[in-house]
Each structure stands twice: as structure tokens, then as C-alpha cells.
Design an enzyme around this catalytic site. Structure first.
Site, PDB file in Angstrom:
ATOM      1  N   GLU A 297       0.836  -1.202   0.000  1.00  0.00           N
ATOM      2  CA  GLU A 297       0.000   0.000   0.000  1.00  0.00           C
ATOM      3  C   GLU A 297       0.874   1.256   0.000  1.00  0.00           C
ATOM      4  O   GLU A 297       0.669   2.169  -0.803  1.00  0.00           O
ATOM      5  CB  GLU A 297      -0.914  -0.005   1.229  1.00  0.00           C
ATOM      6  CG  GLU A 297      -1.791   1.221   1.345  1.00  0.00           C
ATOM      7  CD  GLU A 297      -2.793   1.322   0.204  1.00  0.00           C
ATOM      8  OE1 GLU A 297      -3.677   0.458   0.129  1.00  0.00           O
ATOM      9  OE2 GLU A 297      -2.680   2.261  -0.607  1.00  0.00           O
ATOM     10  N   ASP A 301       1.139   4.095  -3.040  1.00  0.00           N
ATOM     11  CA  ASP A 301       0.785   5.503  -2.854  1.00  0.00           C
ATOM     12  C   ASP A 301       1.935   6.424  -3.256  1.00  0.00           C
ATOM     13  O   ASP A 301       1.758   7.363  -4.034  1.00  0.00           O
ATOM     14  CB  ASP A 301       0.404   5.767  -1.386  1.00  0.00           C
ATOM     15  CG  ASP A 301      -0.834   4.988  -0.964  1.00  0.00           C
ATOM     16  OD1 ASP A 301      -1.546   4.471  -1.847  1.00  0.00           O
ATOM     17  OD2 ASP A 301      -1.081   4.869   0.253  1.00  0.00           O
ATOM     18  N   SER A 517      -7.432   2.347  -3.637  1.00  0.00           N
ATOM     19  CA  SER A 517      -6.212   2.955  -3.129  1.00  0.00           C
ATOM     20  C   SER A 517      -5.165   3.140  -4.205  1.00  0.00           C
ATOM     21  O   SER A 517      -4.107   3.695  -3.948  1.00  0.00           O
ATOM     22  CB  SER A 517      -5.637   2.193  -1.947  1.00  0.00           C
ATOM     23  OG  SER A 517      -5.547   0.870  -2.227  1.00  0.00           O
ATOM     24  N   ASP A 559     -18.378  11.509 -17.296  1.00  0.00           N
ATOM     25  CA  ASP A 559     -19.344  10.623 -16.670  1.00  0.00           C
ATOM     26  C   ASP A 559     -19.028   9.159 -16.993  1.00  0.00           C
ATOM     27  O   ASP A 559     -18.719   8.820 -18.131  1.00  0.00           O
ATOM     28  CB  ASP A 559     -20.733  10.998 -17.221  1.00  0.00           C
ATOM     29  CG  ASP A 559     -21.841  10.484 -16.343  1.00  0.00           C
ATOM     30  OD1 ASP A 559     -21.540   9.905 -15.276  1.00  0.00           O
ATOM     31  OD2 ASP A 559     -23.008  10.658 -16.739  1.00  0.00           O
ATOM     32  N   GLY A 578     -24.897  10.872 -15.096  1.00  0.00           N
ATOM     33  CA  GLY A 578     -24.864  11.790 -13.951  1.00  0.00           C
ATOM     34  C   GLY A 578     -24.200  11.129 -12.750  1.00  0.00           C
ATOM     35  O   GLY A 578     -23.619  10.039 -12.852  1.00  0.00           O
ATOM     36  N   ASP A 580     -23.345   8.990  -9.578  1.00  0.00           N
ATOM     37  CA  ASP A 580     -23.822   7.692  -9.105  1.00  0.00           C
ATOM     38  C   ASP A 580     -22.970   7.207  -7.937  1.00  0.00           C
ATOM     39  O   ASP A 580     -21.856   7.701  -7.719  1.00  0.00           O
ATOM     40  CB  ASP A 580     -23.842   6.661 -10.241  1.00  0.00           C
ATOM     41  CG  ASP A 580     -22.489   6.496 -10.893  1.00  0.00           C
ATOM     42  OD1 ASP A 580     -21.551   6.029 -10.219  1.00  0.00           O
ATOM     43  OD2 ASP A 580     -22.353   6.856 -12.093  1.00  0.00           O
TER      44      ASP A 580
END
Ligand SMILES: *[C@@H]1O[C@H](CO)[C@@H](O)[C@H](O)[C@H]1NC(C)=O
Ligand SMILES: *[C@@H]1O[C@H](CO)[C@@H](O)[C@H](O)[C@H]1NC(C)=O
Ligand SMILES: *[C@@H]1O[C@H](CO)[C@@H](O)[C@H](O)[C@H]1NC(C)=O
Ligand SMILES: *[C@@H]1O[C@H](CO)[C@@H](O)[C@H](O)[C@H]1NC(C)=O
Ligand SMILES: *[C@@H]1O[C@H](CO)[C@@H](O)[C@H](O)[C@H]1NC(C)=O
Ligand SMILES: *[C@@H]1O[C@H](CO)[C@@H](O)[C@H](O)[C@H]1NC(C)=O
Ligand SMILES: *[C@@H]1O[C@H](CO)[C@@H](O)[C@H](O)[C@H]1NC(C)=O
Ligand SMILES: *[C@@H]1O[C@H](CO)[C@@H](O)[C@H](O)[C@H]1NC(C)=O
Length: 593
Positions: A297, A301, A517, A559, A578, A580
Site C-alpha cells: 500500500e 501511494d 487505493s 461521466d 450523472g 452515481d
């Protein structure tokens, strides 16, 4: 003795006698299904207790936060200073005095640490003393993954303090802050080698490969490939490490050498700060860490952010909070409250990077309401300072932090979708994940069941900024999942970015990682570049994004209209035209596409 003297003596006695009142239950929180009780907590184990005081003028802070984040308001971009925030949140004198009076009977006043606004008091006590302080009984609980923590499902407080204290932790909080990248694949060597350098003026078709996604692909896909940061001295981006996660510099160097060679010097330069003894380990992983994938992780990042937003400086905070607990432990590390520890540290700093990437979530229901509320209100303070706080929306679709969750309510044991915290906090921006190019769709990976998370909070009501977008969405999807979620809650995510098959280097070799992530640091890096452009034009950085996003910013996103947040044996919330509840407003517009 004269009456006057007697009265005076009596009065002084009264003054010296602390106000007493009956202890009454302040908070009860059911132990989450994943934990089982093992026995009493060792009475000598030390707990670092934080007592949160009711903040004096939080509503005023919130009002100002919404004004300075609203692009149509005359105060837009006029962020508050550290002192201004502290002035708004400092508790009333009465709250502080009553709480001190009570605490000083149990804790030496000189051992109590105060936050700058004096809204948090922190001290260390053995379990036995905390049990007397809160008229409670701590136990050892074992999680299904084998780890243990010390908690209690209920605690009390003298009745006259109930309105002055917001939260005391660690007590009822079973939060675990799961990294949203748990699902990774072992891809040794150069399998699926990803056109590392490509033509830097290439098209998405030329530089992107769904089997191995690189910074060049992401920069091309989202249109930042030509942007050269202009004010890296004034603009920063940050990431958080919790639960022993780390950022290995030599892996980062290999990654940058391969995928963003001009940035390679950053691998050994980016700042790392340890909070509450968080690890800054740069030695080889232990066998246990290798088995656990520690650093996947963290590397994902750091590598993703530097790969996109270099030379914008990166800051990495590493906060402890999940120590292996041994029953004979006698140091103050029985503490699993990473968000509160972290945010209270950051709130004390004069300068805070303008964008913060967080790739950790937990099931909201494992976090007691009081704790979630306190942490969320601290996020509001950070937002008011002009900081964009990003959180991944989770990797288990509607089913919780991870694929295959039980989908059982902790309150009534009924089946329900499981919303996540901190994404459910209205003052953060939640980032979903997509897959495929042209068009991107809501991410789902059949190999590991990773599915972009989305949901509705049971704790935080729907903020005004999203009322219209969410109500249109609810009209579109109809009643299909109605009993399984809370329509009146804060809905997330707010937007999305690509999230499948990111290339990373970990333990010296190439891996492919999926997760919100992955999307979150990518999105954070893109916002950091936007801030660079704004600051270099003499404008304030974007700050708290959501009011801008739901009003105007949405036009800068494409979108996403297919795929869904699979989970709980359902297809979950669908992506629609739109906003969601699986990709928000979608992914960044690129002029190149
Ligand atoms: C990229 O640049 C090269 C050399 O300058 C040029 O030949 C090529 O046509 C360009 N490609 C695109 C897609 O613009
Ligand atoms: C991700 O990569 C693996 C091979 O490493 C491949 O099998 C899979 O199809 C890829 N996913 C997508 C969406 O292309
Ligand atoms: C800090 O962490 C190191 C290992 O990560 C440990 O050896 C040390 O005891 C810790 N210190 C405290 C005060 O918890
Ligand atoms: C990073 O990871 C590698 C591989 O596990 C290890 O050899 C190295 O000691 C770690 N730290 C640094 C600074 O290289
Ligand atoms: C909750 O429901 C599950 C399955 O329906 C059952 O196995 C479990 O015992 C129940 N737990 C409680 C606390 O009622
Ligand atoms: C639904 O959300 C609201 C806050 O928006 C909360 O007050 C209510 O308790 C929630 N309902 C359930 C069943 O959790
Ligand atoms: C980590 O790297 C070491 C040294 O190259 C290797 O022996 C080990 O198998 C690797 N472990 C994992 C889990 O990749
Ligand atoms: C999903 O369905 C499987 C098979 O019917 C069942 O074993 C499992 O408990 C279900 N999971 C949930 C979350 O309902």
C-alpha cells in the site's frame, strides 16, 4: 468558632470539593461480528486515552467552511488560519473546568497533554485506572485475522459531564483502517511489460495497456502529461501510512527509474514523518512483513503520486496504531486510533500540504458514532484550512471494506449494504475506481472480486451540496435495493479514477495492484497539479472539493455510465448517467481524448 468563620470554612470546603454526580452510561457500541472476546484485559496494560470536549462554535466553523468552499460565495478561497480554526473550536470554559476537575482526581495534571485548541486531552493510564475512571471493564478481543485489541463495549461518565464530553477513546472503537489495496497479484519480472517510456506525446492507445498501468498512461489518460509544475516550493501533496504500512525508498527508486526517470531523485528526497512512533523502516521486510505484503500500500501511494505530480514535493506521514498486542505489554501502545492521532497531529501544523491521499477505510458500523463524529469534525477543521482530503471509496462494492463481507448490520443483525468510514464523512472527498479505456467503466476484477465501493452513511446525514445529484440518482435506480441502505445518509463516492493493474515495485520486483487505493493517490496527484496551476496564477488552491465539485467542478469530469458496485450477492449500485454511488461524477476530463 464564630458563625462567620465557620461559614467561611464551610465555603472553602465546598469550593475544594469537586462536583460529584452519579455515573451514567455515556456510550454503548456492539462488538462487531468479526471480533470475539478472549478474556479480561491485563490490568497493567497502558492505554493512551483521548478525551474530546464539546467544541465551542463548531457550527460557525462549518458555516464558514461551506462559504469558503463555495465557488459562488464572496469568501471563496479565503481559508482559515490555524489560530482562526482553534478559536472556533476551543471548548467553553465551563466544559474545560468541569472535565479538569473530574480528571484531576484520577490523573496527575502535569501528565495531561492538551491539543492547541484544548478540545482534546490526552494521557496514559493503566487499564485498571481507566476502568475506575469510566466505570467500565476492558476485555481482550480477537479479530478473525488473529490480531487482538483491548476494548470495552460500554463506558460511563458522571452525569454532569455528559454534555461537555463528545468522545473518549480507545473504548468502544473497533476501527481497523484497512488498506484498500489488499488485492494484489504476484507478477514477477517483466510479464506484461508496459511500454515504460512510450512516446511522451502518444495517444492513450499508444501508451496505455490494461494489463499494466503506468504513470505515462495515467498522465496521458487524464491530460497532465504536458503540464510542468511551476511552484513546487509553494505546493505539496501528502499521503498517510497506517497499521505499519511503509514507503520503501529503494523500491520507489527502481519504480521511478523505470517509469518516470526524470523524477528518480525524489525517491530518496521525499519527507517522511513518524507520528506516535509510526514506522519509517528502511531495512528489508521481515518474513512476517513479506507474508503480509507490508509496504504494498505504502509503495503504491508514494510511487503513483511521484510518478504523476513530480516535482511537487511529497510528504508521507506514518502513524502507528495497530501494534501486536501481548498481554504482558507495559508500554503505551495499546492504541488503535490512527485517524484521530493523525488528524490531531496534522491540525497542530502551521503548514499542511494542500492535498492529502488516504487509502484506508473501515466499515462504518465498527466505528462508534461518537468517534466517527469527532474524527469527521477534525477533518472539517483541516478542510477549513484549505486542504483537500481524499479517501478511497473501498474495494468491496456495497459489501464493506473487502470483497465477500458478511453484509450483516451490527445493530439488528439484518442484511444490509455496509457503508464505509471515513468516506461517509461529508467533509472528505471519496474516490471510486474504474477500469478499461474508452470508455472507463466502474471497476470490477473477477480475479479477486475487487469492486469499486459506494454507499450511503448511517451516521452522517446528506450534506446540502449533494442533495440534487443524489436525489436524481435515487429516482433513476428506483426501489430495487431500498431496504438495504439509508437514503438520507451522506452518499459516496464523489468522483473516480482508474484503479486496476497499477504497476508498482515492491520487494524489488514488479507487482500489479488493484484498488480504490490506486485511484486515490492518482487523483490526489492530479489535484496537486491543478493546485500548482492555480497557485502559480495567484489563485488559492482548491481546498475542500465537494461544494465546488457538485456545483461546477463536475464539468471537468467524464461521466462513467456502466458497471456497478457489486457486493452482498447483488449487483450493487449501478453507474448511471450523472452522479452515481459507484463512480461519483466520473473521471478527469482529458483534452487529449
Ligand atoms: C510525437 O512526436 C513525434 C516527434 O516529434 C512526431 O513524429 C509524432 O507525430 C508525434 N505524435 C503525435 C501523436 O503527436
Ligand atoms: C490485468 O492484468 C492481468 C494480467 O496480468 C490480465 O489477465 C487482466 O485481464 C488485466 N485486467 C484488465 C482489465 O485488463
Ligand atoms: C516504537 O516502535 C519500535 C519498533 O517499531 C519499538 O521497538 C519501540 O518500543 C516503540 N516505542 C514506543 C514508545 O512505543
Ligand atoms: C527496501 O526494500 C528492499 C527490498 O526488500 C530492502 O533491501 C531495503 O533494505 C529496503 N529499504 C531501503 C532503504 O532500501
Ligand atoms: C446474526 O445472524 C447470523 C446469520 O443469520 C447468525 O449466524 C448469528 O448468530 C447472528 N448473530 C447475532 C448476534 O444474533
Ligand atoms: C439513517 O441515516 C440517518 C442520518 O442521515 C440516521 O439518523 C439514521 O439513524 C440512519 N438509519 C439507520 C437505520 O441507521
Ligand atoms: C522478496 O525478495 C527476496 C529477495 O529478492 C526474495 O527472496 C523473496 O522471495 C521475496 N519475497 C516476496 C514475497 O516477494
Ligand atoms: C451469498 O450467497 C452465498 C451462496 O448462496 C452464501 O453462502 C453467502 O452467505 C451469501 N452472502 C451474503 C453476504 O449474503
Amino acid at each position: 468558632m464564630s458563625t462567620i468563620l465557620f461559614t467561611a470554612a464551610l465555603l472553602s470546603l465546598c469550593a475544594a470539593t469537586p462536583l460529584q454526580s452519579r455515573y451514567v452510561v455515556k456510550e454503548t457500541h456492539r462488538v462487531p461480528h468479526e471480533f470475539s472476546r478472549e478474556g479480561n484485559a491485563p490490568s497493567q496494560a497502558l492505554i493512551r486515552l483521548s478525551v474530546g470536549l464539546k467544541q465551542g462554535r463548531f457550527h460557525e466553523l462549518e458555516k464558514q467552511l461551506y462559504e469558503i468552499s463555495d465557488p459562488d460565495h464572496s469568501h471563496y478561497g479565503q481559508y482559515l488560519s490555524l489560530d482562526e480554526v482553534n478559536e472556533l473550536v476551543k471548548p467553553k470554559d465551563e466544559s474545560l473546568e468541569l472535565v479538569q476537575e473530574w480528571l484531576h482526581q484520577h490523573v496527575d495534571p502535569k501528565n495531561i497533554n492538551y491539543s492547541p485548541a484544548r478540545d482534546f486531552l490526552t494521557f496514559i493510564l493503566p487499564v485498571a485506572k481507566v476502568e475506575r475512571l469510566l466505570e467500565t471493564k476492558y476485555s481482550v478481543y480477537r479479530h478473525v485475522d488473529g490480531s487482538t485489541i483491548i476494548r470495552t463495549p460500554e463506558w460511563k461518565l458522571p452525569l454532569h459531564l455528559h454534555d461537555h464530553v463528545t468522545a473518549i477513546q480507545p473504548t468502544t472503537s473497533f476501527i481497523r483502517a484497512v488498506p484498500q489495496s489488499k488485492t494484489y497479484l504476484n507478477v514477477p519480472g517483466t510479464v506484461g511489460h508496459p511500454l515504460p517510456y512510450g512516446p511522451s506525446n502518444g495517444t492513450v492507445d499508444q501508451v496505455c495497456n490494461t494489463r499494466a498501468v503506468t504513470p505515462l498512461c495515467l498522465r496521458t489518460l487524464y491530460g497532465t502529461v504536458d503540464y510542468k509544475p511551476k511552484v513546487p516550493g509553494q505546493n505539496q501533496v501528502a499521503l498517510t501510512d497506517y497499521l505499519g504500512e511503509l514507503n520503501n525508498r529503494s523500491d520507489t527508486e527502481i519504480y521511478l527509474q523505470r517509469y518516470r526517470p526524470e523524477a528518480v531523485s525524489a525517491a530518496y528526497k521525499f519527507r517522511q514523518i513518524s507520528i506516535a512512533n509510526g514506522t519509517l523502516q528502511q531495512t528489508p521486510n521481515s518474513p512476517a512483513q513479506l507474508r503480509a505484503g507490508t509496504g504494498i500500500e505504502g509503495n503504491l501511494d508514494a510511487e503513483t503520486i511521484l510518478g504523476i505530480s513530480w516535482p511537487t514535493p511529497l510528504l508521507a506521514w506514518s502513524t502507528a496504531g495497530d501494534p501486536p498486542f501481548a498481554p504482558d505489554i507495559d508500554n503505551p501502545t495499546v492504541d488503535n486510533e490512527p485517524y484521530l492521532t493523525w488528524v490531531n497531529y496534522v491540525l497542530k501544523q502551521d503548514f499542511v500540504p494542500q492535498v492529502i491521499s488516504n487509502s484506508y477505510e473501515d466499515n462504518e458500523q465498527t466505528v462508534p458514532y461518537s468517534y466517527a463524529n469527532v474524527v469527521c469534525s477534525q477533518f472539517a477543521q483541516l478542510s477549513a484550512r484549505g486542504v483537500s482530503i481524499l479517501f478511497g471509496s473501498g474495494d468491496g462494492g456495497v459489501g464493506g471494506v473487502q470483497p465477500g463481507g458478511s453484509c450483516l448490520s451490527n445493530v439488528n443483525n439484518q442484511t444490509q449494504f455496509i457503508p464505509l468510514f471515513p468516506s461517509s464523512c461529508p467533509y472528505v472527498t471519496s474516490v471510486g475506481a474504474t477500469v478499461n479505456f474508452k470508455p472507463e467503466v466502474a471497476a470490477y476484477d473477477p480475479r479477486n472480486k475487487f469492486s469499486s465501493g459506494g454507499g450511503f452513511s448511517n451516521y452522517f446525514p446528506q450534506p446540502k451540496y449533494q442533495a440534487e445529484a443524489v436525489s436524481e440518482y435515487l429516482d433513476t435506480i428506483g426501489e430495487e435495493f431500498s431496504p438495504l441502505y439509508n437514503k438520507s445518509g451522506r452518499a459516496y463516492p464523489d468522483l473516480a479514477a482508474y484503479g486496476v493493474n497499477y504497476t508498482i515495485i515492491w520487494n524489488g520486483t514488479l507487482r500489479l495492484v488493484d484498488g480504490t487505493s490506486a485511484s486515490t493517490p492518482a487523483m490526489a496527484a492530479i489535484f496537486a497539479l491543478l493546485n500548482d496551476a492555480l497557485i502559480s496564477n495567484g489563485k488559492p488552491p482548491l481546498g475542500f472539493l465537494n461544494p465546488w465539485l457538485y456545483k461546477k467542478g463536475k464539468k471537468a469530469f467524464v461521466d462513467v455510465t456502466s458497471g456497478s458496485a457489486l457486493g452482498c450477492n447483488t449487483t450493487g449500485f449501478p453507474a448511471t448517467k450523472g452522479w452515481d454511488a459507484v463512480t461519483g461524477f466520473g473521471t478527469p476530463v482529458s483534452p487529449a481524448n
